[in-house]
Design a protein around this motif. Structure first.
Motif, PDB file in Angstrom:
ATOM      1  N   GLU A   1       0.870  -1.162   0.000  1.00 24.89           N
ATOM      2  CA  GLU A   1       0.000   0.000   0.000  1.00 24.89           C
ATOM      3  C   GLU A   1       0.903   1.207   0.000  1.00 24.89           C
ATOM      4  O   GLU A   1       1.892   1.244   0.743  1.00 24.89           O
ATOM      5  CB  GLU A   1      -0.815   0.001   1.296  1.00 24.89           C
ATOM      6  N   TRP A   2       0.595   2.206  -0.765  1.00 26.03           N
ATOM      7  CA  TRP A   2       1.494   3.322  -0.980  1.00 26.03           C
ATOM      8  C   TRP A   2       0.730   4.598  -0.735  1.00 26.03           C
ATOM      9  O   TRP A   2       0.044   5.087  -1.609  1.00 26.03           O
ATOM     10  CB  TRP A   2       2.013   3.217  -2.424  1.00 26.03           C
ATOM     11  N   GLU A   3       0.798   5.051   0.531  1.00 30.66           N
ATOM     12  CA  GLU A   3       0.163   6.324   0.849  1.00 30.66           C
ATOM     13  C   GLU A   3       1.289   7.290   1.121  1.00 30.66           C
ATOM     14  O   GLU A   3       1.826   7.343   2.219  1.00 30.66           O
ATOM     15  CB  GLU A   3      -0.722   6.192   2.095  1.00 30.66           C
ATOM     16  N   LEU A   4       1.675   8.020   0.095  1.00 32.47           N
ATOM     17  CA  LEU A   4       2.833   8.898   0.179  1.00 32.47           C
ATOM     18  C   LEU A   4       2.887   9.661   1.498  1.00 32.47           C
ATOM     19  O   LEU A   4       1.887  10.205   1.904  1.00 32.47           O
ATOM     20  CB  LEU A   4       2.770   9.902  -0.964  1.00 32.47           C
ATOM     21  N   PRO A   5       3.995   9.736   2.184  1.00 30.17           N
ATOM     22  CA  PRO A   5       5.269   9.109   1.834  1.00 30.17           C
ATOM     23  C   PRO A   5       5.476   7.744   2.476  1.00 30.17           C
ATOM     24  O   PRO A   5       6.593   7.240   2.440  1.00 30.17           O
ATOM     25  CB  PRO A   5       6.265  10.109   2.430  1.00 30.17           C
ATOM     26  N   TYR A   6       4.431   7.161   3.038  1.00 28.58           N
ATOM     27  CA  TYR A   6       4.614   5.881   3.724  1.00 28.58           C
ATOM     28  C   TYR A   6       4.162   4.717   2.860  1.00 28.58           C
ATOM     29  O   TYR A   6       3.081   4.757   2.266  1.00 28.58           O
ATOM     30  CB  TYR A   6       3.834   5.859   5.033  1.00 28.58           C
ATOM     31  N   ALA A   7       4.983   3.679   2.811  1.00 27.02           N
ATOM     32  CA  ALA A   7       4.576   2.445   2.142  1.00 27.02           C
ATOM     33  C   ALA A   7       4.473   1.359   3.199  1.00 27.02           C
ATOM     34  O   ALA A   7       5.175   1.390   4.205  1.00 27.02           O
ATOM     35  CB  ALA A   7       5.591   2.047   1.091  1.00 27.02           C
ATOM     36  N   ARG A   8       3.576   0.417   2.960  1.00 29.91           N
ATOM     37  CA  ARG A   8       3.500  -0.771   3.824  1.00 29.91           C
ATOM     38  C   ARG A   8       3.512  -1.973   2.901  1.00 29.91           C
ATOM     39  O   ARG A   8       2.931  -1.928   1.811  1.00 29.91           O
ATOM     40  CB  ARG A   8       2.217  -0.740   4.659  1.00 29.91           C
ATOM     41  N   TRP A   9       4.176  -3.029   3.306  1.00 27.40           N
ATOM     42  CA  TRP A   9       4.362  -4.185   2.437  1.00 27.40           C
ATOM     43  C   TRP A   9       3.879  -5.459   3.102  1.00 27.40           C
ATOM     44  O   TRP A   9       3.976  -5.602   4.312  1.00 27.40           O
ATOM     45  CB  TRP A   9       5.837  -4.347   2.078  1.00 27.40           C
ATOM     46  N   LEU A  40      13.932   8.275  -6.287  1.00 23.55           N
ATOM     47  CA  LEU A  40      13.267   6.979  -6.455  1.00 23.55           C
ATOM     48  C   LEU A  40      11.777   7.255  -6.510  1.00 23.55           C
ATOM     49  O   LEU A  40      11.252   7.998  -5.679  1.00 23.55           O
ATOM     50  CB  LEU A  40      13.619   6.058  -5.288  1.00 23.55           C
ATOM     51  N   ARG A  41      11.100   6.655  -7.513  1.00 25.40           N
ATOM     52  CA  ARG A  41       9.718   7.055  -7.750  1.00 25.40           C
ATOM     53  C   ARG A  41       8.686   5.978  -7.445  1.00 25.40           C
ATOM     54  O   ARG A  41       7.507   6.179  -7.679  1.00 25.40           O
ATOM     55  CB  ARG A  41       9.577   7.516  -9.201  1.00 25.40           C
ATOM     56  N   ARG A  42       9.162   4.824  -6.993  1.00 26.16           N
ATOM     57  CA  ARG A  42       8.218   3.758  -6.653  1.00 26.16           C
ATOM     58  C   ARG A  42       8.740   3.094  -5.387  1.00 26.16           C
ATOM     59  O   ARG A  42       9.948   3.006  -5.196  1.00 26.16           O
ATOM     60  CB  ARG A  42       8.159   2.764  -7.800  1.00 26.16           C
ATOM     61  N   PRO A  43       7.875   2.635  -4.506  1.00 25.04           N
ATOM     62  CA  PRO A  43       8.369   2.030  -3.259  1.00 25.04           C
ATOM     63  C   PRO A  43       9.045   0.679  -3.498  1.00 25.04           C
ATOM     64  O   PRO A  43       8.875   0.078  -4.561  1.00 25.04           O
ATOM     65  CB  PRO A  43       7.102   1.842  -2.426  1.00 25.04           C
ATOM     66  N   TRP A  44       9.828   0.241  -2.529  1.00 23.23           N
ATOM     67  CA  TRP A  44      10.499  -1.066  -2.580  1.00 23.23           C
ATOM     68  C   TRP A  44      10.352  -1.681  -1.184  1.00 23.23           C
ATOM     69  O   TRP A  44      10.177  -0.947  -0.195  1.00 23.23           O
ATOM     70  CB  TRP A  44      11.959  -0.895  -3.008  1.00 23.23           C
ATOM     71  N   ASP A  75      12.558   1.977  -9.485  1.00 21.65           N
ATOM     72  CA  ASP A  75      12.381   3.089 -10.406  1.00 21.65           C
ATOM     73  C   ASP A  75      13.260   4.259  -9.967  1.00 21.65           C
ATOM     74  O   ASP A  75      12.820   5.171  -9.280  1.00 21.65           O
ATOM     75  CB  ASP A  75      10.903   3.498 -10.436  1.00 21.65           C
ATOM     76  N   ALA A  76      14.530   4.212 -10.372  1.00 23.11           N
ATOM     77  CA  ALA A  76      15.474   5.284 -10.045  1.00 23.11           C
ATOM     78  C   ALA A  76      15.574   6.236 -11.227  1.00 23.11           C
ATOM     79  O   ALA A  76      15.451   5.813 -12.379  1.00 23.11           O
ATOM     80  CB  ALA A  76      16.840   4.694  -9.734  1.00 23.11           C
TER      81      ALA A  76
END
Ligand code: WTA
Length: 654
Positions: free
Chosen positions: A62-70, A469-473, A448-449
């Motif tokens: 889940e990608w709720e800028l600026p936090y991602a959860r995996w 970096l434009r996509r979470p990892w 995505d760098a």
């Protein structure tokens, strides 16, 4: 060699191309199709293949800028994945670590079954001391097997840890313990470094005077040195583990949520206060084990040696968590590369038949300086792959590493990443990537760098700019501990929606990335991140210092060296004694790694009319360059005076 000649040489080396060796292609863990894999499919499949989940995850991320959860909803335990499941799978006899102490002849072999027994016993002891799920634990140790044992015991119980590098001072330690509100500290009596004892227990005692929240200090015995034990607070580890069960069922692995805190690791930013970088459980473990598998091409019979210190992120991700999750046999070495002799590393490579070696450019440059004869005295034919990390590697060091250590046959992976990224993000893949000396080449699959200009627009090939970096990892930081605003401000505010790495970079015609160093006030000394402001604060903390400005100048061995410009109170003049005193003061405040190589005393610092110190000019002065624009200075004569002094001071140092 003049700077001009050096630059031309480097350019010629940069032009070289090293295609993947034939015996790698087709044999390596990564195949070219890896770059075509769908992002979601890739990270789902890797998570299922590499990690044992107590409860499966229900959503990838889940990608709720600026936090991602995996790996949302997933339950797992890091210690179970790194230790227990390997024993259950019948490979308990496999060696987890070959350990060498710095004093010659001290060696231990630790199998996965040994590791499990030690971790379980120690976890049971910690439990008795009141450590449980969520108890914050500080760890201040050297490179002994009990360090990974302590980290894994915390992970087993669900207690988040913060490991503080053993080279940091008591002040740095207490700051970190207080920020995380640690209740327990794990340390050791002393460690060995360059033939002398590092007084870890003594430093911790000093730190604990200023960290009243720490109620218990558990002390491993390593050097056998005399240390004072404070009644009611300090306990010996060997005493508290005595009589504890080593049966894994006596201390089951706590099921943790994917997003539960695994550890904090403090790193320098652009202010005096270090940032507690937050790493959680599921995504972190998937990220480090996946990258470790593909980038280092680890085979079941590999002997892998990451020669970093566990106190830095490289050690967390690629000595402890990634390699152990992959059931890799590793080497753990306590001391420095030139003790007792400059061939110590190569003796280790020969003894254990190391096939993968991962180190930093600053170490490679030190070996270069000492000469190839030390490596030549040993059989290094077991080496198959070499890695580099921590700072940009200059093409000369890259080529030297390849020729003199890698025998001209081993591919080099120059890996770019950060404490914040948790895992390697830009890197060649052995067997696939054509490498170029000095380039970290390509983003890892799915990363995505990009390099953008001041306005956040992607720059065309050849142009330089900011690395984003434009996509979470999966292993990305989940924030700065207790500081949401600083998290947003540091990484996400410059270019909305993009993570700002703080590094300059350019991309060439082939899409390969070339890292150019930091673009902020962070210096990189021997691969260690040190903030200019942190050193300045330590200097002005000295009663005789009125003002200080610090910058990093180029250094042949350490990458950058710290230069401080200091004006003393009441117009006092500097002296060699004062220089020594100030360097020691910084060592006490931060640690020896932050000691300035040179201090230039000056009655005044160059300031703009609005009172801002012009660091750019100081950098020019320290690197002996023609000065840029000085017209905005309040008093242009100041800088001329500093220039004269810098030259005199520099010759004093030499
Ligand atoms: C630098 C260390 C160029 C960079 C893993 C980054 C590099 C900082 C490389 C992070 C590389 C690390 N090439 N520069 N291969 N690897 N860096 O947090 O400036 O200690 O931002 O993490 O080191 O340092 P940190």
């Amino acid at each position: 060699m003049t700077e001009g000649a050096y630059a031309i040489d480097a350019l010629l080396l940069e032009e070289r191309r090293y295609p993947p060796p034939a015996d790698f292609a087709g044999q390596s863990n990564a195949q070219p199709s890896i770059y075509e894999r769908d992002f979601d499919e890739f990270w789902e499949a890797e998570a299922r293949e590499r990690i044992t989940w107590f409860d499966p995850f229900t959503k990838l991320y889940e990608w709720e800028l600026p936090y991602a959860r995996w790996y949302l909803g997933g339950k797992l335990n890091v210690c179970f994945n790194c230790v227990d499941r390997h024993v259950e799978a019948g490979i308990g006899d496999k060696i987890a670590y070959h350990w060498e102490g710095e004093p010659e002849g001290e060696r231990r072999t630790i199998t996965f079954a040994d590791l499990q027994r030690e971790v379980v016993r120690f976890a049971n002891a910690l439990k008795e001391l009141g450590v449980g799920k969520g108890t914050p634990v500080g760890i201040y140790m050297g490179m002994i097997p009990e360090l990974p044992v302590s980290m894994l015991a915390c992970a087993r119980l669900g207690a988040p840890h913060t490991v503080v590098f053993g080279g940091f001072s008591a002040d740095s330690l207490s700051d970190r313990l207080n920020d995380m509100e640690c209740e327990v500290l794990i340390t050791q009596d002393a460690g060995w470094r360059k033939g002398t004892e590092v007084p870890l227990k003594r430093n911790s005692d000093e730190a604990l005077d200023r960290a009243p929240g720490v109620r218990t200090s558990v002390v491993w015995r390593r050097a056998g040195s005399d240390v004072g034990m404070k009644e009611g607070r300090d306990v010996w580890a060997h005493e508290v583990v005595e009589g504890q069960s080593d049966d894994p069922d006596s201390c089951p692995c706590e099921p943790m949520d994917s997003e539960d805190l695994l550890y904090l690791l403090y790193t320098s930013g652009t202010t005096a206060k270090p940032k507690g970088i937050v790493h959680t459980t599921g995504g972190y473990l998937v990220g480090v084990s996946t990258t470790h598998h593909y980038i280092f091409d680890v085979k079941p019979d590999s002997v892998y040696w990451c020669a970093a210190d566990i106190g830095w992120v490289t050690g967390h991700s690629y000595i402890v968590y990634g390699p152990l999750a992959n059931a890799t046999t590793g080497v753990l070495y306590e001391g420095v590369p030139d003790y007792p002799d400059r061939d110590r590393w190569w003796a280790i490579v020969e003894r254990y038949k190391v096939d993968i070696l991962y180190t930093a450019p600053t170490a490679i440059r030190a070996h270069m300086k000492w000469g190839p004869e030390h490596a030549e005295r040993h059989d290094l034919s077991s080496l198959r792959l070499l890695g580099s990390v921590g700072e940009p590697i200059n093409p000369e060091a890259w080529v030297w590493y390849r020729e003199h250590i890698g025998g001209g046959r081993c591919p080099i992976v120059d890996t770019w990443w950060q404490t914040e990224t948790g895992m390697i993000l830009i890197t060649p893949l052995p067997g696939i990537t054509t490498t170029k000396p000095g380039s970290a080449t390509l983003p890892f699959p799915g990363v995505d760098a990009a390099v953008v200009n001041d306005r956040g627009e992607e720059v065309p090939p050849g142009g330089g700019g900011y690395l984003v970096l434009r996509r979470p990892w999966p292993a990305m930081l989940r924030g700065i501990y207790k500081d949401h605003d600083r998290f947003v401000e540091t990484y996400w505010s410059r270019f909305p929606g993009m993570y700002l790495a703080g590094d300059g970079a350019r991309v060439d015609e082939d899409g390969d990335f070339w890292l150019m160093g930091r673009v902020d006030d962070v210096m990189n000394v021997s691969g260690h991140r040190i903030s200019t402001i942190e050193v300045e604060s330590a200097l002005v903390d000295h009663p005789q210092v009125a003002e200080a400005a610090v910058c990093g100048r180029k250094d042949e061995t350490t990458g950058q060296a710290i230069v401080a410009f200091v004006s003393l109170k009441d117009g006092e003049e500097g002296s060699p004694e004062m220089m020594t005193e100030l360097r020691e003061h910084v060592a006490t405040k931060i640690g020896k790694i932050a000691r300035p190589a040179n201090i230039v005393f000056t009655p005044e610092l160059p300031k703009t009319r609005s009172g801002k110190i012009m660091r750019r000019l100081l950098k020019d002065v320290s690197e002996n360059r023609a000065l840029g624009d000085t017209t905005t200075l309040a008093d242009p004569t100041v800088v001329e005076e500093i220039k004269d002094r810098a030259v005199t001071e520099a010759s004093q140092e030499a």
